[in-house]
Design a protein around this motif. Structure first.
Motif, PDB file in Angstrom:
ATOM      1  N   GLU A 213      74.861  -6.565  81.636  1.00 39.39           N
ATOM      2  CA  GLU A 213      73.741  -5.749  82.268  1.00 39.39           C
ATOM      3  C   GLU A 213      73.805  -4.491  81.726  1.00 39.39           C
ATOM      4  O   GLU A 213      72.806  -3.715  81.283  1.00 39.39           O
ATOM      5  CB  GLU A 213      73.750  -6.044  83.591  1.00 39.39           C
ATOM      6  CG  GLU A 213      72.350  -5.333  84.477  1.00 39.39           C
ATOM      7  CD  GLU A 213      72.257  -5.460  85.668  1.00 39.39           C
ATOM      8  OE1 GLU A 213      71.209  -5.599  86.134  1.00 39.39           O
ATOM      9  OE2 GLU A 213      73.324  -5.545  86.197  1.00 39.39           O
ATOM     10  N   ARG A 416      56.350 -13.268  91.004  1.00 39.57           N
ATOM     11  CA  ARG A 416      57.589 -13.056  90.278  1.00 39.57           C
ATOM     12  C   ARG A 416      58.726 -12.890  91.216  1.00 39.57           C
ATOM     13  O   ARG A 416      58.566 -12.903  92.424  1.00 39.57           O
ATOM     14  CB  ARG A 416      57.549 -11.532  89.665  1.00 39.57           C
ATOM     15  CG  ARG A 416      56.300 -11.503  88.552  1.00 39.57           C
ATOM     16  CD  ARG A 416      56.778 -10.430  87.577  1.00 39.57           C
ATOM     17  NE  ARG A 416      56.029 -10.450  86.140  1.00 39.57           N
ATOM     18  CZ  ARG A 416      56.177  -9.721  85.248  1.00 39.57           C
ATOM     19  NH1 ARG A 416      57.395  -8.794  85.162  1.00 39.57           N
ATOM     20  NH2 ARG A 416      55.575  -9.865  84.102  1.00 39.57           N
ATOM     21  N   ASP A 417      59.935 -12.984  90.651  1.00 36.77           N
ATOM     22  CA  ASP A 417      61.121 -13.147  91.430  1.00 36.77           C
ATOM     23  C   ASP A 417      61.178 -11.842  92.386  1.00 36.77           C
ATOM     24  O   ASP A 417      61.636 -12.174  93.426  1.00 36.77           O
ATOM     25  CB  ASP A 417      62.381 -13.130  90.679  1.00 36.77           C
ATOM     26  CG  ASP A 417      62.474 -11.796  89.745  1.00 36.77           C
ATOM     27  OD1 ASP A 417      63.353 -10.906  90.333  1.00 36.77           O
ATOM     28  OD2 ASP A 417      61.844 -11.828  88.684  1.00 36.77           O
ATOM     29  N   GLU A 418      60.880 -10.799  92.181  1.00 32.85           N
ATOM     30  CA  GLU A 418      61.049  -9.476  92.883  1.00 32.85           C
ATOM     31  C   GLU A 418      60.175  -9.569  94.316  1.00 32.85           C
ATOM     32  O   GLU A 418      60.309  -9.016  95.224  1.00 32.85           O
ATOM     33  CB  GLU A 418      60.679  -8.088  92.205  1.00 32.85           C
ATOM     34  CG  GLU A 418      59.363  -7.919  91.690  1.00 32.85           C
ATOM     35  CD  GLU A 418      59.352  -8.316  90.254  1.00 32.85           C
ATOM     36  OE1 GLU A 418      58.428  -8.019  89.445  1.00 32.85           O
ATOM     37  OE2 GLU A 418      60.376  -9.313  89.806  1.00 32.85           O
ATOM     38  N   TYR A 451      68.074  -8.834  84.849  1.00 37.30           N
ATOM     39  CA  TYR A 451      68.613  -9.507  85.918  1.00 37.30           C
ATOM     40  C   TYR A 451      68.059  -8.532  87.270  1.00 37.30           C
ATOM     41  O   TYR A 451      67.794  -7.489  87.430  1.00 37.30           O
ATOM     42  CB  TYR A 451      70.171  -9.547  85.750  1.00 37.30           C
ATOM     43  CG  TYR A 451      70.341 -10.306  84.815  1.00 37.30           C
ATOM     44  CD1 TYR A 451      70.556 -11.732  84.747  1.00 37.30           C
ATOM     45  CD2 TYR A 451      70.519 -10.008  83.545  1.00 37.30           C
ATOM     46  CE1 TYR A 451      71.017 -12.345  83.754  1.00 37.30           C
ATOM     47  CE2 TYR A 451      71.083 -10.684  82.489  1.00 37.30           C
ATOM     48  CZ  TYR A 451      71.274 -11.910  82.666  1.00 37.30           C
ATOM     49  OH  TYR A 451      71.495 -12.962  81.418  1.00 37.30           O
ATOM     50  N   ARG A 452      67.924  -9.362  88.454  1.00 33.74           N
ATOM     51  CA  ARG A 452      67.644  -8.806  89.777  1.00 33.74           C
ATOM     52  C   ARG A 452      69.113  -8.787  90.505  1.00 33.74           C
ATOM     53  O   ARG A 452      69.703  -9.802  90.461  1.00 33.74           O
ATOM     54  CB  ARG A 452      66.591  -9.803  90.453  1.00 33.74           C
ATOM     55  CG  ARG A 452      66.372  -9.039  91.802  1.00 33.74           C
ATOM     56  CD  ARG A 452      65.151  -9.950  92.484  1.00 33.74           C
ATOM     57  NE  ARG A 452      65.128  -9.606  93.930  1.00 33.74           N
ATOM     58  CZ  ARG A 452      64.488 -10.319  94.756  1.00 33.74           C
ATOM     59  NH1 ARG A 452      63.923 -11.534  94.376  1.00 33.74           N
ATOM     60  NH2 ARG A 452      64.225  -9.827  95.838  1.00 33.74           N
ATOM     61  N   GLU A 453      69.353  -7.909  90.875  1.00 36.03           N
ATOM     62  CA  GLU A 453      70.585  -7.596  91.614  1.00 36.03           C
ATOM     63  C   GLU A 453      70.279  -7.604  93.184  1.00 36.03           C
ATOM     64  O   GLU A 453      69.602  -6.870  93.721  1.00 36.03           O
ATOM     65  CB  GLU A 453      71.281  -6.244  91.511  1.00 36.03           C
ATOM     66  CG  GLU A 453      72.651  -5.851  92.225  1.00 36.03           C
ATOM     67  CD  GLU A 453      73.383  -4.818  91.591  1.00 36.03           C
ATOM     68  OE1 GLU A 453      74.330  -4.500  92.189  1.00 36.03           O
ATOM     69  OE2 GLU A 453      72.852  -4.311  90.739  1.00 36.03           O
ATOM     70  N   ILE A 454      71.079  -8.627  93.902  1.00 34.36           N
ATOM     71  CA  ILE A 454      71.013  -8.780  95.521  1.00 34.36           C
ATOM     72  C   ILE A 454      72.285  -8.698  95.831  1.00 34.36           C
ATOM     73  O   ILE A 454      72.997  -9.757  95.867  1.00 34.36           O
ATOM     74  CB  ILE A 454      70.063  -9.950  95.555  1.00 34.36           C
ATOM     75  CG1 ILE A 454      68.840 -10.262  94.957  1.00 34.36           C
ATOM     76  CG2 ILE A 454      69.885 -10.137  97.186  1.00 34.36           C
ATOM     77  CD1 ILE A 454      68.758 -11.437  93.977  1.00 34.36           C
ATOM     78  N   ARG A 458      73.664 -11.758  91.287  1.00 34.72           N
ATOM     79  CA  ARG A 458      72.702 -11.218  90.052  1.00 34.72           C
ATOM     80  C   ARG A 458      71.701 -12.618  90.012  1.00 34.72           C
ATOM     81  O   ARG A 458      72.437 -13.600  89.811  1.00 34.72           O
ATOM     82  CB  ARG A 458      73.168 -10.587  88.967  1.00 34.72           C
ATOM     83  CG  ARG A 458      73.564  -9.363  89.193  1.00 34.72           C
ATOM     84  CD  ARG A 458      74.454  -8.625  88.173  1.00 34.72           C
ATOM     85  NE  ARG A 458      74.611  -7.016  88.268  1.00 34.72           N
ATOM     86  CZ  ARG A 458      75.399  -6.547  89.024  1.00 34.72           C
ATOM     87  NH1 ARG A 458      76.326  -7.309  89.469  1.00 34.72           N
ATOM     88  NH2 ARG A 458      75.459  -5.192  88.993  1.00 34.72           N
ATOM     89  N   ARG A 460      68.723 -13.996  87.160  1.00 38.98           N
ATOM     90  CA  ARG A 460      67.570 -13.837  86.128  1.00 38.98           C
ATOM     91  C   ARG A 460      66.132 -13.744  86.450  1.00 38.98           C
ATOM     92  O   ARG A 460      65.960 -14.550  87.461  1.00 38.98           O
ATOM     93  CB  ARG A 460      67.987 -14.961  85.247  1.00 38.98           C
ATOM     94  CG  ARG A 460      67.026 -14.967  83.980  1.00 38.98           C
ATOM     95  CD  ARG A 460      67.527 -13.765  82.896  1.00 38.98           C
ATOM     96  NE  ARG A 460      66.694 -13.828  82.059  1.00 38.98           N
ATOM     97  CZ  ARG A 460      66.939 -14.378  80.587  1.00 38.98           C
ATOM     98  NH1 ARG A 460      67.897 -14.997  80.501  1.00 38.98           N
ATOM     99  NH2 ARG A 460      66.060 -14.266  79.695  1.00 38.98           N
ATOM    100  N   LYS A 461      65.590 -12.775  86.048  1.00 41.95           N
ATOM    101  CA  LYS A 461      64.114 -12.483  86.328  1.00 41.95           C
ATOM    102  C   LYS A 461      63.540 -13.965  85.811  1.00 41.95           C
ATOM    103  O   LYS A 461      63.649 -14.227  84.751  1.00 41.95           O
ATOM    104  CB  LYS A 461      63.712 -11.274  85.841  1.00 41.95           C
ATOM    105  CG  LYS A 461      64.230 -10.113  86.547  1.00 41.95           C
ATOM    106  CD  LYS A 461      63.618  -8.772  86.192  1.00 41.95           C
ATOM    107  CE  LYS A 461      64.002  -7.510  86.868  1.00 41.95           C
ATOM    108  NZ  LYS A 461      63.462  -6.174  86.610  1.00 41.95           N
TER     109      LYS A 461
END
Length: 468
Positions: A213, A416-418, A451-454, A458, A460-461
């Motif tokens: 990333e 979307r994922d977000e 990528y989305r960090e939670i 992490r 993938r978007k």
């Protein structure tokens, strides 16, 4: 071309070639190498090395080394440790050297250069160091920006460093590509949904995702490439700087000016070619393998959900038979309403004809066995019913995931994922299961870049669209 065995003693690898003692010798070399960690040189008193080896031999209950007559005659761990030191100091082995202190006449043990390199090589094989890929690009960028730091000797302080960082980044990315392949191969061998889930969570929270990333975001080469390329072109075209590079190369490498001109041109061309073309090809290959990894993960999840050939499948076949018998005699209508949902097997996704397995070898009953049984009380029946209800509950079933997506999307056509709240691993598993069942539930899933960090995870978007 110089041969390896022209540079090392004739029996340099002999201690590692014997199947009976190679592990012991390899560990002993690592123990010796560790003693120099806090020293200012690779030279310490012999008794310290002997004591460290004796402690290792005592802890591992090693009293002799097979195929070594001298070491088999040792009467104590100190004697055995001393014999190993003498073995490593032999001229034919050449891992260590023995010397005496000029002032105290105390015996000293010195690690040879070849011995140090061998110990570091073994250590790297056992536990490879994680590399920060983005640092190579940033180093190249910083070197070219600070011309005052290398203006005196541009070949040694600039071009040679740039070429070295480009080669190191190329090697590191190639190793990374191979590492992803091993992850994919391990994924294909997963046999249960639980182990598959753990693999995915480990992958998403691993060092690889964080390093990759940073390489694609904070230290993306596209932020620096145009500047780097323009500076390399300037170094090649500027007459004064070109003469400095040739002179520095000839002096440093001890070669003729004609050969220096060819080497400098090759280094500049190789660095530009890697940063302009080869880098993109390698990164594209890595990205393709990452996409392949998640496609395999989703495919494996679907397969394991629908074709789980284990005890669960056998139990469900048995329950189906029981239900058919109950329907034939009309008992099913008499069951309590909360228990009837346990027998809706026409929608059960784990039923598979292959779940029923027969033993390869038939067992012969040689004698009659009588097993006493006890009648179940009402409390026992209630506890059993609650246990079966709990076991039958699947929070990630296809229908539940469809309801989950319908609730999250709230009438939207695309999400979307977000926009999906993810607070922990349970939410992450809901998202993965929803994606796995997406096509079957009437949704299209499209992977996006990044990528989305939670927290420590992490993801993938992606984008989910309702079909039609």
């Amino acid at each position: 071309m110089k041969n390896l065995f022209d540079a090392v003693p004739s029996c340099f690898f002999n201690c590692l070639s014997g199947a009976s003692h190679n592990r012991i010798y390899a560990d002993c070399l690592q123990v010796i190498y560790a003693q120099y960690d806090r020293e200012i040189s690779y030279r310490i008193p012999r008794n310290r090395i002997r004591d460290a080896l004796a402690a290792y031999l005592l802890e591992n209950h090693i009293e002799s080394v097979e195929d070594e007559a001298e070491l088999n005659d040792a009467k104590s761990y100190n004697d055995l440790a001393g014999g190993i030191i003498r073995r490593f100091c032999e001229t034919e082995i050449g891992w260590l050297e023995e010397d005496s202190d000029e002032s105290t006449y105390e015996k000293q043990i010195i690690m040879t250069e070849a011995g140090i390199l061998l110990a570091e090589f073994l250590q790297g094989l056992i536990k490879p160091e994680r590399e920060e890929f983005s640092s190579y690009i940033y180093n190249i960028y910083n070197i070219l920006r600070n011309e005052e730091q290398w203006s005196q000797n541009p070949y040694v302080d600039c071009l040679k460093n740039i070429y070295r960082n480009a080669r190191l980044l190329s090697k590191a990315l190639k190793r990374l590509s191979t590492f992803i392949k091993r992850i994919i191969e391990r994924m294909v061998r997963e046999e249960t949904l639980e182990s598959l889930t753990e693999n995915i969570l480990e992958y998403c929270g691993g060092n690889f995702i964080r390093e990759y990333e940073r390489l694609t975001k904070q230290q993306n080469i596209h932020l620096y490439r145009s500047y780097i390329k323009s500076r390399l072109d300037y170094m090649q075209s500027d007459e004064r700087l070109s003469k400095q590079l040739l002179a520095g190369c000839a002096a440093e490498e001890e070669i003729r000016t004609e050969d220096a001109a060819e080497r400098v041109a090759d280094m500049l061309q190789a660095a530009k070619r890697f940063l302009s073309y080869d880098y993109d090809r390698i990164m594209q290959d890595i990205k393709h393998k990452i996409n392949l990894y998640f496609q395999i993960a989703v495919g494996r999840a679907r397969f394991l959900r629908n074709h789980e050939n284990d005890i669960r499948g056998n139990v469900e076949q048995t329950i189906r038979y029981i239900v058919e018998e109950m329907e034939a005699i009309g008992w099913k209508d008499e069951l309590p309403k909360e228990m009837q949902e346990m027998f809706l097997l026409e929608k059960n996704e784990f039923i598979d004809a292959g779940s029923l397995r027969f033993p390869r070898k038939s067992q012969t009953v040689k004698e009659e066995t009588v097993v006493p049984f006890a009648l179940m009380t009402d409390d026992d029946i209630e506890k059993a019913r609650q246990a079966h209800t709990s076991e039958a509950y699947n929070p990630y079933a296809k229908e539940k995931m469809k309801a989950y997506l319908d609730r999250i999307m709230a009438g939207k056509q695309t999400i979307r994922d977000e926009e999906i709240p993810i607070a922990g691993k349970r939410d992450l598993l809901c998202v993965l299961s929803a994606v796995a069942y997406g096509k079957e539930n009437g949704y299209l899933v499209r992977l996006l870049d990044g990528y989305r960090e939670i927290g420590q995870m992490r993801l993938r978007k992606f984008e989910i669209t309702r079909e039609g």
